[in-house]
Write an enzyme that holds these catalytic residues in place. Structure first.
Site, PDB file in Angstrom:
ATOM      1  N   ASP A 183       0.891  -1.159   0.000  1.00  0.00           N
ATOM      2  CA  ASP A 183       0.000   0.000   0.000  1.00  0.00           C
ATOM      3  C   ASP A 183       0.932   1.212   0.000  1.00  0.00           C
ATOM      4  O   ASP A 183       1.500   1.560   1.032  1.00  0.00           O
ATOM      5  CB  ASP A 183      -0.904  -0.002   1.232  1.00  0.00           C
ATOM      6  CG  ASP A 183      -1.839   1.196   1.249  1.00  0.00           C
ATOM      7  OD1 ASP A 183      -2.314   1.597   0.177  1.00  0.00           O
ATOM      8  OD2 ASP A 183      -2.072   1.735   2.348  1.00  0.00           O
ATOM      9  N   GLU A 228      -1.125  -1.467  -4.891  1.00  0.00           N
ATOM     10  CA  GLU A 228      -2.385  -0.764  -5.116  1.00  0.00           C
ATOM     11  C   GLU A 228      -2.165   0.344  -6.131  1.00  0.00           C
ATOM     12  O   GLU A 228      -1.187   1.087  -6.045  1.00  0.00           O
ATOM     13  CB  GLU A 228      -2.923  -0.189  -3.811  1.00  0.00           C
ATOM     14  CG  GLU A 228      -4.341   0.345  -3.965  1.00  0.00           C
ATOM     15  CD  GLU A 228      -4.978   0.654  -2.632  1.00  0.00           C
ATOM     16  OE1 GLU A 228      -5.763  -0.185  -2.154  1.00  0.00           O
ATOM     17  OE2 GLU A 228      -4.687   1.716  -2.079  1.00  0.00           O
ATOM     18  N   ASP A 232      -2.619   1.012   6.812  1.00  0.00           N
ATOM     19  CA  ASP A 232      -1.805   0.796   5.615  1.00  0.00           C
ATOM     20  C   ASP A 232      -1.298  -0.649   5.552  1.00  0.00           C
ATOM     21  O   ASP A 232      -1.159  -1.218   4.474  1.00  0.00           O
ATOM     22  CB  ASP A 232      -0.608   1.759   5.609  1.00  0.00           C
ATOM     23  CG  ASP A 232      -1.040   3.183   5.872  1.00  0.00           C
ATOM     24  OD1 ASP A 232      -1.141   3.964   4.913  1.00  0.00           O
ATOM     25  OD2 ASP A 232      -1.303   3.511   7.043  1.00  0.00           O
TER      26      ASP A 232
END
Length: 165
Positions: free
Chosen positions: A7, A67, A140
């Site tokens: 992330d 991501e 996260d």
């Protein structure tokens, strides 16, 4: 298959390393890399690189799942996240690793079964799918594990459908 989920972010970059054996997923390692506030962007990016590069050498994942950039109203944040993604892409390419990218919608769909799921729903599913005692913190880190889970599900499906990338 060992998957490193990321992330991306310049202040906090979540990571989650999972292993897929058949239909079973297990967490091998997860946490986040942080950079100090008020540090110039170039130095933050260097710090992130200095964390991820040796991590890739030590843990040798088979795939990296990142991501994709979600562009919202805050262009400054979006640009910073884009820079952090670049660090991950560079480090992965240097190690010859295949890199897969997933939108937040794809991640939620793969983990929860609903693309508009709430953050807490995703976190609870990450905890359950990986058999963890508690939800990984910070957010996260849980998000990075969700990206890795998304890749595990998506890659297996694509292999069955003949897309062997």
């Amino acid at each position: 298959m060992i998957i490193l989920g990321i992330d991306p972010g310049t202040a906090i970059m979540g990571y989650g390393l999972i292993e897929q054996k058949g239909n079973t997923l297990s967490a091998l390692d997860y946490s986040c890399w942080r950079t100090p506030a008020h540090t110039p962007l170039a130095e933050r990016l260097l710090m992130l690189y200095e964390n991820i590069e040796p991590y890739l050498r030590i843990y040798t994942p088979d795939h990296i799942a990142v991501e994709e950039l979600f562009f919202n109203r805050n262009t400054t944040t979006a640009l910073a996240v884009g820079h952090a993604r670049g660090v991950v892409l560079l480090a992965g390419a240097q190690h010859g690793l295949p890199i897969y990218e997933y939108t937040p919608l794809q991640v939620k769909q793969a983990v929860v079964g609903y693309g508009r799921a709430e953050k807490n729903q995703v976190q609870q599913m990450v905890r359950g799918l990986l058999g963890l005692n508690e939800i990984p913190k910070p957010d996260d880190t849980a998000d990075a594990l969700a990206v890795a889970i998304c890749h595990a599900h998506s890659f297996a499906l694509n292999q069955r459908m003949g897309d062997l990338r």
